[in-house]
Design an enzyme around this catalytic site. Structure first.
Site, PDB file in Angstrom:
ATOM      1  CB  CYS A 146      46.779  35.233  92.080  1.00 39.39           C
ATOM      2  SG  CYS A 146      45.690  36.056  90.905  1.00 39.39           S
ATOM      3  CG  HIS A 175      42.780  38.265  95.227  1.00 36.93           C
ATOM      4  ND1 HIS A 175      44.113  38.119  95.582  1.00 36.93           N
ATOM      5  CD2 HIS A 175      42.644  37.564  94.060  1.00 36.93           C
ATOM      6  CE1 HIS A 175      44.737  37.378  94.681  1.00 36.93           C
ATOM      7  NE2 HIS A 175      43.873  37.043  93.747  1.00 36.93           N
TER       8      HIS A 175
END
Lengths: 400, 490
Positions: free
Chosen positions: A88, A344
């Site tokens: 991420c 996200h």
């Protein structure tokens, strides 16, 4: 002797797509959306881009492997395009590549673009993947929320916090982000929530309920970087420079060695210390104007406040409940809504965080503009508490 | 005549934690079969979704094998392994080999799968005893587990149980001397399960009772008594798995054995554990038996296998860690018949798209890492003493970093403690929520482990766990299943 990145590279322009369930667009179109805004903001033509970095995490779901998807989507002039992937934290990794290339003098103008198309899986939440050939044979059967939820039990045990108090504090983390996200037209989730809603939401992974988890979104974000000298020569004022760019990776200590107690991010403590050194920051609680942290889950944000040395160890629950990180607090956190509400899209997130800091520093953040911020910090984390990649970046006005 | 020096030196058992309440089973099935309510008494053992004949046999063997933190050393004496079951997970891949790997037994052993009939468990006892007697092995381990499958609502679903038992045969410190055996091989087809079939097909019960059990078993038992020169009156424990009420006592009587000597078949608390059941009953008997007592075991199935043991003074020291009684006491009532159906593949449940992930196993990796995956063997750094899992080339201790200094170190028999945990409703699990957490070991080492046999809200940081060999994943596309170790709250 390395002298660090401070003030060597300027952000010439940034762009960010609308995040959310972009049923109307694939990754290719999202890349163009973010890029066009960044190019316009920077005042550059595509022909001026000399090197590019593309970040995506889940190649099966996004654009596939390699740098060609970016090169093709933007019709780049046959320049070097490098695809980077670091969980991420991939977006921060793309930024690092572009910034280092400029700092090295390898090119004058470089592009970092991150994208993720997650809403083509057919189900909610992050897609499941195959982490190699060995780990599926022994790794625990978990998901991202369950892995990050591990922090909660260990944090409670270490600091003697009751289940209820911790649950309420992480609920406040999410309430605050929803409040902020409601002021962000590009955010995935723009509705405020109440603490009661957060406390009573369906359980995802004990103790994390639905509102403790960030949005899973489609989106892209981009940065065009150059040297401060070139930026000035191009007529830019209010130049924003990079103060620190640090990355720290787990080496197996947390997952295999009993010296880690499970309640904090070992890497975040290392990366933030290095970043403060690089940026010349002595008292982060006083000197950081605002920050975007990796609030993939509310508990992540809460413990990160301590790992970035803004809250003292064991005090994050109190700072959170006191509103220290709210929009009107001393160090506003997730002023754009964060991963929680802005969303996200994995490969884009690190760049999205920088985008908000950049807008705020230039006074262009609209309804959520903070008063006179000087230094913005981003914290972008990938993996799980016991095994991760942590990026800490600091940007600010040149000379700040 | 006795056979001095050969017999059972240790024994153990395993029963799964869940106890399906037959009343709940009956309530769910009475709409279709009102007569089934007669079966609605007591409880049966119910394997967790991640247990099968192999994993239960491994647990039973651990119950029997000597205690000690290092199975690699403490189990090195075992030189033969007989695995008995009619519900083996693999038709062509030696199941005994999986049991051996999970137990960290030496590779230099003779291992065999014994199957094909309900007397396979007792056949394995006889084979092991004879092998030791013939000098072919010094310590022969018998491990037997069964998880029999029936159609939903079948009477057998009520009558069966899931379980396992294990015995070690040797010629030192014999706790139950092997006095002899007698077998009859008669192709009496009371039931069968053809190749590729999921369920048994059975014939009329009255015929099985009258022509089968009542004629074949007494013939074998009488022959055994004659052969061993032991009088029927000398039998102290008579073991005969039999689902017909009181038929075991009638058969005892036919053989002049006192019906009072017939062992409780555990029907009310366990159910009949297939070919393992005679062995479960034998373990149970050995927990009660006094030195000098004689135990006769008979198992019916296309003939009959019988075996006779005489308990010695060594019985007191040969007791298992838990035994049947210990596992019986560790129980959790289950009243959800739907859960039973789901755990046994009798119902097509909605699993969600997350369950679609391909569980193909890289067999090259499985082999390369076999001590890690099957034996839970990690490493211990010879230089700094840090235990670690998995074993790697460079020591994880930040103050050491020695290269190639780790020796194999097993975590299987160590007690662990939960450092952190979560109960995850998002990830696909056959038994949601999926519990997992960081499990740490006092000796050093830790890993993020699945937690099984756990109830919601019962664990927290500090909860003690033992490790258990379980099914990790099913690969339904290829008919494969992989195994690994999970933490079980103590």
């Amino acid at each position: 002797m390395a002298t660090g990145i401070k003030d060597k590279v300027a952000i010439l322009g940034m762009g960010c797509s609308k995040f959310g369930e972009r049923w109307d667009m694939g990754a290719e179109e999202l890349m163009v959306e973010a890029y066009l805004e960044a190019a316009k903001d920077a005042g550059v033509e595509t022909s001026q881009i000399q090197a590019a970095w593309l970040s995506t995490h889940i190649d099966e779901q996004s654009v596939g492997k390699g740098g060609t998807p970016l090169s093709v989507a933007l019709r780049l002039p046959n320049i070097a395009v490098t695809r980077v992937e670091n969980f991420c934290a991939s977006g921060s990794e793309a930024f690092r590549g572009a910034v280092y290339a400029v700092a090295a003098g390898a090119c004058d103008i470089a592009l970092a673009l991150g994208v993720e198309k997650l809403k083509d899986t057919g189900y909610g939440g992050l897609p499941t993947g195959q982490p190699g050939t060995l780990l599926p044979q022994w790794g625990a059967n978990g998901s991202a929320p369950g892995n990050f939820a591990q922090l909660a039990s260990a944090y409670r045990a270490k600091h003697g916090v009751s289940k209820q108090d911790l649950k309420r504090a992480i609920a406040h983390v999410s309430v605050k982000s929803h409040e902020n996200g409601a002021k962000n037209p590009k955010a995935h989730l723009q509705k405020p929530i109440t603490e009661e809603m957060a406390l009573n939401a369906p359980m995802i992974a004990e103790p994390l309920g639905l509102f403790d988890c960030c949005g899973v979104s489609d989106g892209a974000a981009a940065a065009i970087v150059t040297t401060p000298e070139i930026a000035r020569a191009m007529g830019k004022k209010d130049i924003i420079t990079v103060k620190a760019l640090q990355l720290a990776l787990s080496n197996g200590l947390e997952s295999m060695h009993n010296s880690w107690d499970g309640s904090y991010f070992h890497t975040a403590r290392i990366a933030s210390k290095r970043a403060y050194d690089e940026a010349g920051i002595k008292k982060p609680r006083d000197e950081i104007s605002m920050m975007e942290v990796h609030d993939c889950f509310s508990i992540t944000e809460l413990v990160t406040m301590e790992d970035l040395f803004i809250s003292d160890e064991g005090r994050a629950v109190h700072d959170v409940m006191d509103g220290f990180y709210d929009a009107g607090g001393k160090v506003p956190c997730q002023i754009d809504g964060g991963l929680k509400c802005f969303g996200h899209p994995i490969g884009a997130s690190g760049l999205r965080m920088l985008y908000e800091m950049y807008l705020q520093l230039q006074g262009r953040a609209g309804a959520r503009q903070l008063k006179n911020p000087k230094i913005g910090m981003t914290h972008n984390l990938g993996g799980a508490p016991s095994m991760n990649v942590c990026s800490v970046a600091i940007i600010g006005a040149q000379g700040a | 005549m006795t056979q001095p020096g050969v017999g059972i030196t240790a024994f153990g058992a395993y029963l799964p934690r869940l106890r399906l309440q037959r009343k709940a089973m009956a309530a769910a099935n009475a709409w279709a079969n009102p007569g089934i309510v007669a079966q609605g008494k007591g409880e049966r053992t119910m394997a967790n979704w991640d247990e099968d004949a192999v994993t239960m046999a491994v647990e039973a063997a651990r119950d029997a094998l000597p205690a000690g933190p290092d199975p690699i050393k403490s189990r090195h004496f075992v030189d033969a392994l007989f695995f008995a079951s009619t519900t083996m997970p693999f038709a062509d891949r030696q199941n005994a080999g999986i049991v051996a790997s999970a137990l960290s037994l030496p590779e230099e052993i003779h291992s065999i799968d014994i199957s094909g009939s309900q007397r396979a468990g007792v056949s394995a006892l006889i084979a092991a005893a004879e092998k030791v007697k013939a000098g072919g092995a010094k310590a022969a381990l018998v491990a037997s587990g069964d998880r029999r499958k029936t159609r939903a609502g079948a009477v057998q679903e009520f009558q069966y149980g899931d379980g396992a038992a294990s015995f070690i045969f040797g010629n030192e410190n014999v706790a139950a001397r092997f006095l002899g055996s007698h077998s009859l091989s008669i192709d009496f087809v009371d039931h069968f399960r053809g190749e590729g079939e999921e369920f048994d097909y059975g014939w009329e019960e009255r015929w099985i009772r009258d022509e089968g059990f009542s004629k074949i078993v007494p013939r074998a038992v009488r022959a055994l008594l004659t052969k061993t020169g032991v009088s029927a009156a000398a039998v102290d424990h008579f073991i005969l798995p039999c689902l017909f009420p009181k038929l075991d006592q009638q058969i005892a009587k036919m053989c002049d054995i006192d019906p009072a000597k017939v062992r409780d078949n555990l029907g009310a608390t366990v159910g009949e554990c297939g070919t393992s059941h005679a062995l479960v009953m034998l373990a149970h008997a050995l927990e009660d038996a006094k030195p000098g007592q004689k135990i006769l075991v008979a198992a019916f199935g296309q003939g009959c296998d019988t075996v006779l043991f005489e308990v010695t003074d060594a019985i007191a020291k040969a007791q298992p860690k838990n035994g049947v009684k210990g596992w019986l006491a560790r129980r959790k009532e289950e009243t959800n018949y739907m859960k039973w159906l789901a755990f046994n593949g009798l119902l097509e449940m909605e699993k969600g798209m997350r369950a679609e992930k391909d569980n193909k196993t890289a067999l090259t990796v499985t082999y390369r890492k076999r001590d890690m995956l099957f034996g839970l063997v990690g490493g211990k750094c010879e230089k700094c003493g840090t235990a670690q899992f998995p074993r790697t080339r460079i020591c994880v201790n930040p103050n050491c970093r020695a290269v190639d200094e780790q020796k194999p170190f097993s975590f299987a028999e160590l007690q662990g403690k939960i450092l952190s945990w979560s109960a995850d409703y998002l990830t696909y699990s056959q038994d949601p929520p999926s519990h997992y957490g960081m499990v740490t070991f006092e000796e050093g080492g830790r890993f993020l482990s699945d937690i099984t046999d756990v109830d919601i809200g019962t664990i927290d940081t500090g909860t003690k766990v033992r490790m258990s060999f379980r099914i990790k994943d099913f690969d339904d596309r290829r008919g494969f299943r992989r195994y690994f170790w999970k933490a079980v709250p103590v």
